[in-house]
Structure formats: C-alpha cells, structure tokens
Design a protein around this motif. Structure first.
Motif, PDB file in Angstrom:
ATOM      1  N   ALA A   8       0.809  -1.228   0.000  1.00 18.91           N
ATOM      2  CA  ALA A   8       0.000   0.000   0.000  1.00 18.91           C
ATOM      3  C   ALA A   8       0.838   1.271   0.000  1.00 18.91           C
ATOM      4  O   ALA A   8       0.489   2.247  -0.678  1.00 18.91           O
ATOM      5  N   VAL A   9       1.924   1.291   0.759  1.00 18.94           N
ATOM      6  CA  VAL A   9       2.702   2.531   0.903  1.00 18.94           C
ATOM      7  C   VAL A   9       3.306   2.999  -0.429  1.00 18.94           C
ATOM      8  O   VAL A   9       3.129   4.168  -0.811  1.00 18.94           O
ATOM      9  N   PRO A  10       3.993   2.128  -1.184  1.00 20.34           N
ATOM     10  CA  PRO A  10       4.497   2.604  -2.487  1.00 20.34           C
ATOM     11  C   PRO A  10       3.392   3.025  -3.438  1.00 20.34           C
ATOM     12  O   PRO A  10       3.554   3.993  -4.194  1.00 20.34           O
ATOM     13  N   ILE A  11       2.249   2.298  -3.411  1.00 23.66           N
ATOM     14  CA  ILE A  11       1.130   2.684  -4.270  1.00 23.66           C
ATOM     15  C   ILE A  11       0.602   4.051  -3.857  1.00 23.66           C
ATOM     16  O   ILE A  11       0.332   4.915  -4.703  1.00 23.66           O
ATOM     17  N   ALA A  12       0.442   4.269  -2.544  1.00 22.95           N
ATOM     18  CA  ALA A  12      -0.044   5.556  -2.053  1.00 22.95           C
ATOM     19  C   ALA A  12       0.936   6.677  -2.393  1.00 22.95           C
ATOM     20  O   ALA A  12       0.533   7.759  -2.841  1.00 22.95           O
ATOM     21  N   LEU A  13       2.222   6.420  -2.190  1.00 25.00           N
ATOM     22  CA  LEU A  13       3.225   7.434  -2.507  1.00 25.00           C
ATOM     23  C   LEU A  13       3.249   7.732  -4.005  1.00 25.00           C
ATOM     24  O   LEU A  13       3.395   8.884  -4.417  1.00 25.00           O
ATOM     25  N   GLN A  14       3.089   6.676  -4.810  1.00 22.72           N
ATOM     26  CA  GLN A  14       3.024   6.891  -6.254  1.00 22.72           C
ATOM     27  C   GLN A  14       1.830   7.751  -6.618  1.00 22.72           C
ATOM     28  O   GLN A  14       1.922   8.656  -7.460  1.00 22.72           O
ATOM     29  N   ASN A  15       0.692   7.485  -5.981  1.00 18.72           N
ATOM     30  CA  ASN A  15      -0.503   8.292  -6.232  1.00 18.72           C
ATOM     31  C   ASN A  15      -0.300   9.733  -5.787  1.00 18.72           C
ATOM     32  O   ASN A  15      -0.781  10.670  -6.439  1.00 18.72           O
ATOM     33  N   ILE A  16       0.406   9.922  -4.664  1.00 15.13           N
ATOM     34  CA  ILE A  16       0.707  11.284  -4.202  1.00 15.13           C
ATOM     35  C   ILE A  16       1.486  12.035  -5.282  1.00 15.13           C
ATOM     36  O   ILE A  16       1.167  13.168  -5.641  1.00 15.13           O
ATOM     37  N   VAL A  17       2.517  11.369  -5.785  1.00 14.63           N
ATOM     38  CA  VAL A  17       3.352  12.003  -6.808  1.00 14.63           C
ATOM     39  C   VAL A  17       2.535  12.273  -8.068  1.00 14.63           C
ATOM     40  O   VAL A  17       2.600  13.356  -8.667  1.00 14.63           O
ATOM     41  N   THR A  18       1.745  11.270  -8.490  1.00 14.77           N
ATOM     42  CA  THR A  18       0.943  11.415  -9.702  1.00 14.77           C
ATOM     43  C   THR A  18      -0.047  12.564  -9.577  1.00 14.77           C
ATOM     44  O   THR A  18      -0.165  13.406 -10.475  1.00 14.77           O
ATOM     45  N   TYR A  19      -0.765  12.598  -8.461  1.00 17.99           N
ATOM     46  CA  TYR A  19      -1.755  13.664  -8.272  1.00 17.99           C
ATOM     47  C   TYR A  19      -1.103  15.008  -7.982  1.00 17.99           C
ATOM     48  O   TYR A  19      -1.694  16.054  -8.239  1.00 17.99           O
ATOM     49  N   SER A  20       0.117  14.964  -7.446  1.00 21.77           N
ATOM     50  CA  SER A  20       0.839  16.217  -7.225  1.00 21.77           C
ATOM     51  C   SER A  20       1.168  16.890  -8.549  1.00 21.77           C
ATOM     52  O   SER A  20       1.261  18.119  -8.626  1.00 21.77           O
ATOM     53  N   VAL A  21       1.351  16.087  -9.596  1.00 21.10           N
ATOM     54  CA  VAL A  21       1.536  16.654 -10.925  1.00 21.10           C
ATOM     55  C   VAL A  21       0.298  17.457 -11.302  1.00 21.10           C
ATOM     56  O   VAL A  21       0.383  18.592 -11.792  1.00 21.10           O
ATOM     57  N   GLY A  22      -0.883  16.862 -11.046  1.00 18.60           N
ATOM     58  CA  GLY A  22      -2.133  17.578 -11.323  1.00 18.60           C
ATOM     59  C   GLY A  22      -2.279  18.816 -10.467  1.00 18.60           C
ATOM     60  O   GLY A  22      -2.739  19.862 -10.942  1.00 18.60           O
ATOM     61  N   LEU A  23      -1.897  18.705  -9.196  1.00 18.56           N
ATOM     62  CA  LEU A  23      -1.981  19.859  -8.291  1.00 18.56           C
ATOM     63  C   LEU A  23      -1.050  20.973  -8.754  1.00 18.56           C
ATOM     64  O   LEU A  23      -1.422  22.150  -8.767  1.00 18.56           O
ATOM     65  N   THR A  24       0.164  20.602  -9.148  1.00 18.86           N
ATOM     66  CA  THR A  24       1.128  21.598  -9.616  1.00 18.86           C
ATOM     67  C   THR A  24       0.632  22.273 -10.887  1.00 18.86           C
ATOM     68  O   THR A  24       0.720  23.503 -11.039  1.00 18.86           O
ATOM     69  N   ASP A  25       0.114  21.456 -11.826  1.00 23.16           N
ATOM     70  CA  ASP A  25      -0.477  22.020 -13.042  1.00 23.16           C
ATOM     71  C   ASP A  25      -1.591  22.990 -12.681  1.00 23.16           C
ATOM     72  O   ASP A  25      -1.711  24.080 -13.247  1.00 23.16           O
ATOM     73  N   ASN A  26      -2.413  22.546 -11.718  1.00 19.42           N
ATOM     74  CA  ASN A  26      -3.552  23.335 -11.279  1.00 19.42           C
ATOM     75  C   ASN A  26      -3.108  24.694 -10.734  1.00 19.42           C
ATOM     76  O   ASN A  26      -3.673  25.735 -11.087  1.00 19.42           O
ATOM     77  N   ILE A  67     -10.221  22.821  -8.123  1.00 21.81           N
ATOM     78  CA  ILE A  67      -9.290  22.919  -6.994  1.00 21.81           C
ATOM     79  C   ILE A  67      -9.596  21.859  -5.944  1.00 21.81           C
ATOM     80  O   ILE A  67      -8.710  21.131  -5.483  1.00 21.81           O
ATOM     81  N   ALA A  68     -10.871  21.752  -5.549  1.00 24.37           N
ATOM     82  CA  ALA A  68     -11.278  20.805  -4.510  1.00 24.37           C
ATOM     83  C   ALA A  68     -10.964  19.366  -4.910  1.00 24.37           C
ATOM     84  O   ALA A  68     -10.454  18.576  -4.100  1.00 24.37           O
ATOM     85  N   ASN A  69     -11.243  19.019  -6.171  1.00 21.03           N
ATOM     86  CA  ASN A  69     -11.007  17.647  -6.633  1.00 21.03           C
ATOM     87  C   ASN A  69      -9.529  17.296  -6.672  1.00 21.03           C
ATOM     88  O   ASN A  69      -9.134  16.178  -6.312  1.00 21.03           O
ATOM     89  N   VAL A  70      -8.707  18.253  -7.106  1.00 24.77           N
ATOM     90  CA  VAL A  70      -7.264  17.981  -7.173  1.00 24.77           C
ATOM     91  C   VAL A  70      -6.688  17.821  -5.775  1.00 24.77           C
ATOM     92  O   VAL A  70      -5.913  16.889  -5.512  1.00 24.77           O
ATOM     93  N   VAL A  71      -7.048  18.696  -4.850  1.00 25.19           N
ATOM     94  CA  VAL A  71      -6.561  18.593  -3.467  1.00 25.19           C
ATOM     95  C   VAL A  71      -7.025  17.282  -2.845  1.00 25.19           C
ATOM     96  O   VAL A  71      -6.260  16.573  -2.184  1.00 25.19           O
ATOM     97  N   PHE A  72      -8.287  16.935  -3.077  1.00 24.15           N
ATOM     98  CA  PHE A  72      -8.831  15.685  -2.550  1.00 24.15           C
ATOM     99  C   PHE A  72      -8.066  14.482  -3.104  1.00 24.15           C
ATOM    100  O   PHE A  72      -7.773  13.528  -2.366  1.00 24.15           O
ATOM    101  N   SER A  73      -7.720  14.513  -4.381  1.00 27.17           N
ATOM    102  CA  SER A  73      -6.986  13.410  -4.999  1.00 27.17           C
ATOM    103  C   SER A  73      -5.645  13.183  -4.312  1.00 27.17           C
ATOM    104  O   SER A  73      -5.233  12.044  -4.076  1.00 27.17           O
ATOM    105  N   VAL A  74      -4.962  14.277  -3.978  1.00 23.51           N
ATOM    106  CA  VAL A  74      -3.666  14.167  -3.310  1.00 23.51           C
ATOM    107  C   VAL A  74      -3.828  13.639  -1.890  1.00 23.51           C
ATOM    108  O   VAL A  74      -3.099  12.744  -1.452  1.00 23.51           O
ATOM    109  N   VAL A  75      -4.814  14.167  -1.166  1.00 24.46           N
ATOM    110  CA  VAL A  75      -4.994  13.811   0.243  1.00 24.46           C
ATOM    111  C   VAL A  75      -5.481  12.370   0.412  1.00 24.46           C
ATOM    112  O   VAL A  75      -5.130  11.696   1.381  1.00 24.46           O
TER     113      VAL A  75
END
Length: 450
Positions: A14-32, A274-282
């Motif tokens: 779970a941890v690597p998958i979660a961290l990967q998702n953090i990084v992936t969604y952080s790309v969206g957050l940064t774009d946002n 904004i709300a959806n991107v932040v939620f995706s990261v969290v």
C-alpha cells in the motif's frame, strides 16, 4: 505472527502505491496551481480537458483492474505464462482505446469540449490544451497497464520511482514552457500540455526499459504481448468486462458531473477543479490500501485458502474505516492553508473551502465502501455485483438528484456537489452486508496444458 505478516504485506504494497498516487496527483496539483496563476478561464479550460482524460483514465483503470482480478489469481497459483498472457491482452486493448480517443479528440476537439461547458472562452482555451494533450494518450495507457501488471505480482516500487521522475520533470517543464523561462517562449496553457507530453513519454520509455531488461519475476518479451490464449481472452472479458464497463461508466459519471458543474459558472468550475485535485492528493492512502487489498485478496483466492480470505476481510474493513477517518480529519484541517497557494477570486476560494468540507465527510464513506467493494468483493471474483451496484446508485440516484438540484431548484454549488458525492455514504450499507456474506469468493483460474 500471522497478523503481523498480514499487516506487513499490506503495508509493503500500500505505501508505495499511495506514494506513487501522491506524486501522480501532485503533478495535477502543480499544473492546477501554475495554470491557476493565468486566471479562472485557463484553469477552467484545463478542467474541461480533464473530463475527457477522466473517461480515458477510468477506461484504462478498468482494464488494469480487470487484469489484476484475473492475473493476481494466476500469479497466486504460480502460473507465470498465463499471467503474462493476461497482461498482453490488457496491453492490446488499452492501446486500441488510446488510438480511438486520440482520433476523436484531435479531429473533433470543439465538439467534445462543448459537451462540458457552454462558455465559449473556456472552450476555446481548453482547445489549445486538448490538441496537444491527446498525443499523450497512448503513452499514458500503456504505462498504466504495465504499472497494474507489476502491482499484481507484488512489484510496486518501480511505479513510485518513475512517478517521482515524471513529477520533477513535469514541474520543471511547466516552469519553462508556461512562463517562458530558460529562453523558451511563454506558451501558457499550451506549455502545460507540452510539459505533460514530454513527461509521459519519458515515463513510458522507462517502463519499457524496465520490463525488457530489469524485471526478474516475469521476464516479459514483446512476443508475450503478441501471443494470445483464446481461453484467457474469453475469461478476461467474462470476468473483466464488468470491471472495465463499471470503470468506464464511472468515468462517464464523472464527466457528466463535470458537465453539470460546467454550467454553474467559471467560479464554480474553478472551485470544483481545486477541490477535486486537493482531494486526490490527500486521499491517496485510501486508494493505496484499496489497491493493495485487491492484490492480496486476488492472490489468496488463487491459492484457494477460504479461511485466510475471511480472516483478511475482517482485518481490512477495520483498516478501511480508520483510513477514512484519518483522511477526512486531515483534509478538514489543511483546506484553509492549501487555498493560500491559489491566485483566484475570493468567490472561488470560498466555494472551494465549502466543497473540501463536504469531501472531508464523504471520504469516510469512500474509504470503506470503495475499498470493500473494489478491493475485496470485486477482487474476489464478484465483478458483476459491483457493476450493478454502481449503475443503480449513480444513474438512478446521484445524477437525477444533482440535475434537479442544479437546474430545477437552482441550489448553491455546494448543495449540488453534496448530491454528486452522496453515493459515497449510501453505498456503505450495501458494502457491509455484501462483504460479510462471503458469497463473492470465486476461483477464476483454469489449468492449461504445458
């Protein structure tokens, strides 16, 4: 000792998958955040394009999930050839879907974007982004299927490492192409699309290199992708089609939700984005645990150990609830601070704050019902049940109720948004009954001649 081994395995997956998702969604957050500095029209344009991306993303997620349902069981019984064959089936289907989406979006850009908003300026801005981002579809689909393939055999760190590389590359290229640094022209929203294209091409190339030269578990070659076992193709569609259809319908559901929100005004569109991107990261921990649970349940079903599956199911439900409560509390605490990153109007910020408050409550339901139904019930073989359940809740409750609230009653944005998310709580009643009946446990593997 058995409990300790189980939680250790869950943690390792779970941890690597979660961290990967953090990084992936952080790309969206940064774009946002970076595109958000260009104003509401630009960020709304990216949001519209993402509605198309969401449908493709859910389609390829469905293919990956279908692959995991079947391949994880074959891997659990140590049938390497069948596992590789199923992965090849998934890759071929995903590639075909990516090509179809590219053709539709590239040649019918305005027609597609107009489905999600009647704001001409937003659609025009979105078109600039869509014409470039559609070239990422093939790389995106293949990379995600390869990532799902590696997950079902317990290889999860490579996905994390590649996501980290992609994140830093994307952020750097955003800075260069959006704002015109290092001598590059300031391309605005087009620059964000170019940065994403280059990042996904690099990520795709790294996956191919890893699978061909570095992986020691599967040792998969191009001929394995081309080889097709017709019995496995039948099983893939028999058990996997409900998963794929369910995720596609979920993607269409999100796109319809985007179309509803897209008619509430530019401030509401930006706030929901904004709300959806932040939620995706969290919420990455929630989805990481669900993905890890699917692998564990699938492998155990392949082993045929019924008592172990029942024991795991009880432990996982407790983990899901704790994860949801922690995620909801964290989102509620940080929402005010995250919004400081955005250069948008006060109205947009106020709406986004309320929407994140709604999400901090509904995520508790998401953590339990989504993880239970997709991480346990679906992975155990009851793929049709999850599909039917989603159809009933989404298309007979969520969408009709939201349409009435938005266009008949004229309710505020947060009320419409709450209606769009209400199924996350309502599905919990179904999930707790279904999972504790244990009638979803099915062994899907077959014996093939050597």
């Amino acid at each position: 000792m058995a409990d300790r081994a189980f939680y250790k395995r869950l943690f390792i997956l779970a941890v690597p998958i979660a961290l990967q998702n953090i990084v992936t969604y952080s790309v969206g957050l940064t774009d946002n955040v970076m595109v958000g500095s260009l104003g509401e029209v630009a960020i709304s344009g990216v949001y519209l394009c993402n509605q198309i991306q969401i449908i493709l993303q859910m389609l390829v997620a469905g293919i990956g999930a279908a692959l995991i349902v079947l391949a994880a069981q074959y891997w659990g019984k140590n049938d390497k050839e069948s596992t590789k064959n199923i992965m090849g089936i998934g890759l071929k289907i995903a590639s075909a879907c990516a090509i179809i989406f590219f053709i539709l979006v590239f040649f019918f850009t305005d027609q597609f974007l107009s489905l999600f908003s009647n704001n001409t300026s937003v659609v025009t801005e979105a078109g600039k982004y869509a014409k470039i981002i559609c070239f990422t579809y093939l790389f995106f689909c293949i990379s995600n299927v390869l990532n799902a393939s590696l997950r079902c055999i317990g290889t999860v760190k490579i996905g994390l490492y590649l996501s980290i590389v992609s994140f830093f590359l994307n952020v750097t290229l955003n800075w260069v192409f959006i704002f015109g640094n290092l001598g590059a022209p300031a391309l605005g929203i087009r620059g964000a699309a170019i940065a994403t294209l280059i990042s996904r091409l690099v990520e795709f190339s790294c996956y191919i290199i890893y699978m061909r030269f570095m992986d020691q578990k599967l040792k998969m070659y191009f001929k394995d992708v081309l080889h097709t076992n017709l019995e496995l193709v039948k099983d893939f569609f028999r058990y996997g089609l409900p998963v794929i259809v369910g995720d596609v319908l979920w993607g269409i559901n999100l796109a319809v939700q985007g179309a509803i929100v897209g008619r509430l005004g530019a401030d509401s569109i930006a706030a929901v984005s904004i709300a959806n991107v932040v939620f995706s990261v969290v919420s990455v921990g929630v989805y990481g645990i669900a993905s890890a649970s699917a692998v564990i349940i699938g492998n155990t079903a392949g082993e045929g150990d019924l008592q172990k599956i029942k024991a795991y199911t009880k432990k996982l439900q407790f983990v899901f609830l704790i994860g949801g409560l922690c995620t909801g509390l964290f989102l509620f605490i940080i929402k005010d601070y995250v919004l400081l990153l955005y250069n948008v109007s006060d109205e947009t910020l106020n709406i986004a704050k309320v929407l994140m408050t709604v999400l901090s409550v509904t995520v508790i339901g998401t953590a339990y019902q989504m993880s239970t139904l997709t991480g346990i019930v679906r992975a155990g073989g009851a793929t049709h049940f999850v599909l039917i359940n989603d159809i009933i809740f989404v298309w007979f409750i969520v969408i009709p109720l939201s349409l009435i609230m938005a266009f008949v009653i004229g309710a505020p944005t947060w009320v419409v948004f709450l209606c769009l998310k209400c199924d996350q709580i309502l599905k919990c009643a179904v999930a707790v009954v279904k999972v504790n009946r244990y009638d979803w446990i099915k062994k899907l593997t077959k014996e093939f001649a050597a």
